[in-house]
Motif scaffolding. Structure first.
Motif, short mmCIF file in Angstrom:
data_model
loop_
_atom_site.label_atom_id
_atom_site.label_comp_id
_atom_site.label_asym_id
_atom_site.label_seq_id
_atom_site.Cartn_x
_atom_site.Cartn_y
_atom_site.Cartn_z
N MET A 83 0.97 -3.97 7.52
CA MET A 83 1.82 -2.98 8.18
C MET A 83 1.75 -1.64 7.45
O MET A 83 2.22 -0.63 7.94
N GLY A 84 1.16 -1.67 6.25
CA GLY A 84 0.98 -0.41 5.53
C GLY A 84 1.92 -0.23 4.35
O GLY A 84 1.96 0.86 3.76
N ALA A 137 1.81 -12.95 -6.80
CA ALA A 137 1.96 -11.54 -7.18
C ALA A 137 0.79 -11.08 -8.04
O ALA A 137 0.20 -11.87 -8.76
N HIS A 138 0.47 -9.79 -7.94
CA HIS A 138 -0.50 -9.21 -8.87
C HIS A 138 0.17 -9.00 -10.22
O HIS A 138 -0.43 -9.18 -11.26
N THR A 139 1.43 -8.54 -10.16
CA THR A 139 2.18 -8.21 -11.37
C THR A 139 3.49 -8.99 -11.33
O THR A 139 4.20 -8.95 -10.33
N HIS A 150 -6.69 -6.77 7.08
CA HIS A 150 -5.99 -5.51 6.79
C HIS A 150 -4.94 -5.69 5.71
O HIS A 150 -4.21 -4.76 5.38
N GLY A 151 -4.81 -6.92 5.18
CA GLY A 151 -3.66 -7.24 4.33
C GLY A 151 -3.96 -7.30 2.86
O GLY A 151 -3.22 -7.92 2.10
N GLY A 152 -5.03 -6.66 2.42
CA GLY A 152 -5.42 -6.79 1.01
C GLY A 152 -5.12 -5.59 0.14
O GLY A 152 -5.57 -5.54 -0.99
N HIS A 153 -4.37 -4.62 0.67
CA HIS A 153 -4.30 -3.36 -0.08
C HIS A 153 -2.95 -3.08 -0.75
O HIS A 153 -2.75 -2.01 -1.30
N ALA A 154 -2.04 -4.04 -0.67
CA ALA A 154 -0.73 -3.77 -1.27
C ALA A 154 -0.68 -4.30 -2.70
O ALA A 154 -1.37 -5.26 -3.05
#
Ligand SMILES: Nc1nc2c(ncn2[C@@H]2O[C@H](COP(=O)(O)OP(=O)(O)O)[C@@H](O)[C@H]2O)c(=O)[nH]1
Ligand SMILES: [Mg+2]
Length: 321
Positions: free
Chosen positions: A135-136, A158-160, A40-44
């Motif tokens: 956690m969203g 980090a992505h960015t 569930h932790g791949g969307h941030a």
């Protein structure tokens, strides 16, 4: 519903704090929770904010929280900077100002303990980012001080990566070493209300121009900000989101996340193999005699360790296919 991982999935801040503590402490319950949360932790969108101490990173993070909340995004903050007002050692005024978001249920702020080795902290931070994403929290801001290996590690998680500099620091003090220039996706000259901003901008543009940029690659923007007034902060948020959108094209984001997964897998494999092999080595009868021989200087420790490991590796042919 007593499982903390389950509670995190429903947005429970207290459980997130608890699991992050376990992660920092190396408590096995942290790993158990991560197994549950990882899918569930791949969307941030994970944004690293790095730069020298005092550059205004925490103030910028604070302004970014306000900006992102204005865009109805849920925000998580991980403060790795030991001098961060989000953690300890801040003057009271800063601390109070930083806390203004802490009562917002859509904002989660946590400082990461800087004890232990750097690599360990990087791992704990990226695991904490997984917890917050699960956690969203749609954006996770990671504040880290641009010292040593730190900025390279934040860029990996980090992505960015936002590199913050300030006017008036000498070239050598800017901490804008080759490494930090390479990792920056967005550059911010903060304290743009201070004199010397033009010179710093010119200097930075010159350095960025030397950075090898292939066609079709991301061109890192250079922005001016005044963190405490919020000037330039919407543009900074836009630049970060534009970078994320750029990564989202042509599968770059998936590839970055795949590489992250691979790094974690390789690191864990190394650790678990070492642990397992060490346990077997210490149980083996050769261990005691070799240890005795090393102590008596009858054999050098290098040859002793090598011979024990190769003996175990030869016999350990039962790996799963
Ligand atoms: N003049 C001015 N001061 C700033 C600005 N941003 C931050 N500061 C101040 O610089 C000091 C250090 O800021 P802080 O956010 O703690 O820096 P950090 O160590 O990089 O996290 C604080 O006193 C801030 O109020 C800015 O844009 N202009
Ligand atoms: Mg700080």
């Amino acid at each position: 519903m007593s499982d903390p991982a389950e509670r995190i999935l429903t947005g429970c801040h207290a459980s997130a704090g608890q699991v992050i503590r376990w992660i920092e402490d190396g408590d096995r319950r942290g790993v158990a929770a991560l197994k549950h949360l990882y899918p569930h932790g791949g969307h941030a969108h994970v944004i690293g904010i790095t730069g020298p101490p005092g550059a205004g990173k925490s103030t910028l993070v604070d302004a970014l929280i306000a900006e992102l909340r204005g865009r109805a995004l849920r925000v998580g903050v991980l403060a790795v900077d030991p001098s961060s007002p989000f953690s300890q050692g801040a003057v009271l005024g800063d601390r109070v100002r930083m806390q203004r978001h802490s009562t917002d249920p859509q904002v989660f702020i946590r400082s990461m303990a800087t004890r232990g080795c750097l690599g360990g902290l990087a791992r704990a931070t990226s695991e904490a980012a997984v917890v917050l994403a699960a956690m969203g929290q749609q954006v996770v801001l990671v504040e880290t001080v641009g010292v040593g290996q730190d900025e390279v590690e934040v860029a990996e998680l980090a992505h960015t990566t936002v590199v913050v500099s300030v006017p008036g620091l000498g070239d050598e003090v800017q901490a804008l070493k080759a490494g930090i220039l390479e990792v920056g996706d967005v550059f911010a000259i903060n304290k743009a209300d201070h004199p010397g901003c033009e010179d710093t901008e010119k200097h930075l543009r010159g350095m960025l121009a030397m950075r090898a940029v292939e066609p079709g690659c991301w061109q890192p923007p250079l922005l001016r900000t005044v963190a405490h007034s919020g000037e330039g902060v919407p543009e900074l948020a836009d630049a970060c989101i534009a970078h994320r959108d750029f990564l989202g094209e042509a599968g770059r984001l998936e590839e970055a996340d795949a590489r992250r997964g691979e790094r974690v897998f390789r690191a864990l494999l190394g650790e678990l193999c070492a642990e397992a092999l060490l346990a077997r080595a210490e149980e083996s009868p050769a261990h005691a005699s070799l240890l005795g021989a090393v102590r008596a200087r009858e054999i050098d420790p290098y040859s002793a360790a090598e011979s024990l490991v190769s003996a175990l590796a030869v016999r350990g042919g039962d790996a799963p296919r």
